[in-house]
Design an enzyme around this catalytic site. Sequence first.
Site, PDB file in Angstrom:
ATOM      1  N   ARG A  60     -34.912  23.817  -1.428  1.00  0.00           N
ATOM      2  CA  ARG A  60     -35.934  24.240  -0.450  1.00  0.00           C
ATOM      3  C   ARG A  60     -37.190  24.725  -1.176  1.00  0.00           C
ATOM      4  O   ARG A  60     -38.297  24.675  -0.663  1.00  0.00           O
ATOM      5  CB  ARG A  60     -35.374  25.329   0.480  1.00  0.00           C
ATOM      6  N   TYR A 115     -58.838  14.308  13.275  1.00  0.00           N
ATOM      7  CA  TYR A 115     -57.473  13.913  13.596  1.00  0.00           C
ATOM      8  C   TYR A 115     -56.936  14.811  14.716  1.00  0.00           C
ATOM      9  O   TYR A 115     -56.884  16.030  14.596  1.00  0.00           O
ATOM     10  CB  TYR A 115     -56.584  14.000  12.358  1.00  0.00           C
ATOM     11  N   ASP A 137     -59.697  16.665   4.417  1.00  0.00           N
ATOM     12  CA  ASP A 137     -58.667  15.705   4.816  1.00  0.00           C
ATOM     13  C   ASP A 137     -59.141  14.342   4.322  1.00  0.00           C
ATOM     14  O   ASP A 137     -60.026  13.723   4.904  1.00  0.00           O
ATOM     15  CB  ASP A 137     -58.489  15.712   6.338  1.00  0.00           C
ATOM     16  N   LYS A 186     -49.558   7.866   5.089  1.00  0.00           N
ATOM     17  CA  LYS A 186     -50.495   6.761   5.261  1.00  0.00           C
ATOM     18  C   LYS A 186     -50.699   6.018   3.933  1.00  0.00           C
ATOM     19  O   LYS A 186     -49.761   5.419   3.449  1.00  0.00           O
ATOM     20  CB  LYS A 186     -51.804   7.302   5.850  1.00  0.00           C
TER      21      LYS A 186
END
Length: 383
Positions: free
Chosen positions: A54, A106, A179, A204
């Site tokens: 984790r 976005y 971004d 992406k």
Amino acid sequence: MTARRNRLDPATLAAQALGTVDAETGAVVPPMHSSTTFARGADYRLVGDHLYSRDSGPTVRRAEEIVAALDGGADARLFASGMAAFAALLEALPEGAHVLAPKSMYYAAQDWLIRQAWRGRIELDLFDQTRPEALSAALRPGRTALVWIETPANPTWDVVDIALAAEAAHSAGARLAVDSTCAPPPTTRPLELGADIVFHSATKYLNGHSDLTAGALIPARDDELWAQIHKIRTATGGVLGGFEAWLLIRGMRTLHVRFARQSETALALARHLERHPRVVEVLYPGLARHPGHAIARRQMTGGFGGMLSILLDGDVESARRVAASTRVFVPATSLGGVESLIEHRRSVESPQSPVPDTLIRISVGLEAPGDLIDDLDQALAAA
Ligand SMILES: *Cc1c(COP(=O)(O)O)cnc(C)c1O
């Protein structure tokens, strides 16, 4: 490895996944580690660098080293999705921090920002990122903690001058986060232009095969905010899984060649659509008439990308019909994969979305350009 890394082009580093051959086996492909826990030795010290997955693991770490090298960052952290990375960044800001974000960006990220503001976690102002003076006017010197920009921005592909935005943000004592999902490292490296943090939805272009979700944050400096982001990831468990990290490493090895080809085909498609009688407007930063073209030429040095939108004559129904009439383009959301996608964007955003009714968003893949052009022509004729 670091000395070697510094001298080589990022395209070389990506192709070789940082160029390390597995010392034990000679394998040229990095191994995939799925272990959740890591053993201690006789002295009760950890055998390696990892304790529990984790927090970190060897395959995720390798992928992070590649991402950091591609963007020229001080470090990188990978998350289970772009939105998990974005949420961790927001969570790392102080209570009540003033945040600036674009009016057009976005959709899901803006929706989350608005929710955080509504809860009182942050104070949010939305600005028109295509106008530098709008950013200057919205900044509150000494108060604004974070300026978020997206370039080129969904779904109009507005281009923002990163260097100018960084200068403005810094003059007010704020950090600039970019971004850069649709302008991955082969074309834009925001940290070199003055940004403080780069964000990618690695779902992406970085991965490029539509087979995993992942998010990346890459900082210019290893500072207090960065330490906080890693703590939040460990505490909330947003880390990328080992298998996904391994797939992402595989995907990134072809990033540069994919992106170059996608940019080339998208430009050909944009030029074709510009002359199409049913197309009112083509939104693509590679076209000279796009308002962001001059900045894009300076800032997108490795191609204008594979994303474009068109505005059709007609109404919402006929636009939806075009998006449903393709045979090569797949009617689906997302972007940056090897297969070309087409989407009636308005249909996937909220009823309040500012996206025009007749806007169709296209993600160009790796198919033969002629097939893509023919397919759009027949869909436009059929609808
Ligand atoms: C997809 C996307 C995101 C969100 O990333 P996920 O991996 O889907 O969580 C953020 N910004 C942009 C520009 C995107 O395209």
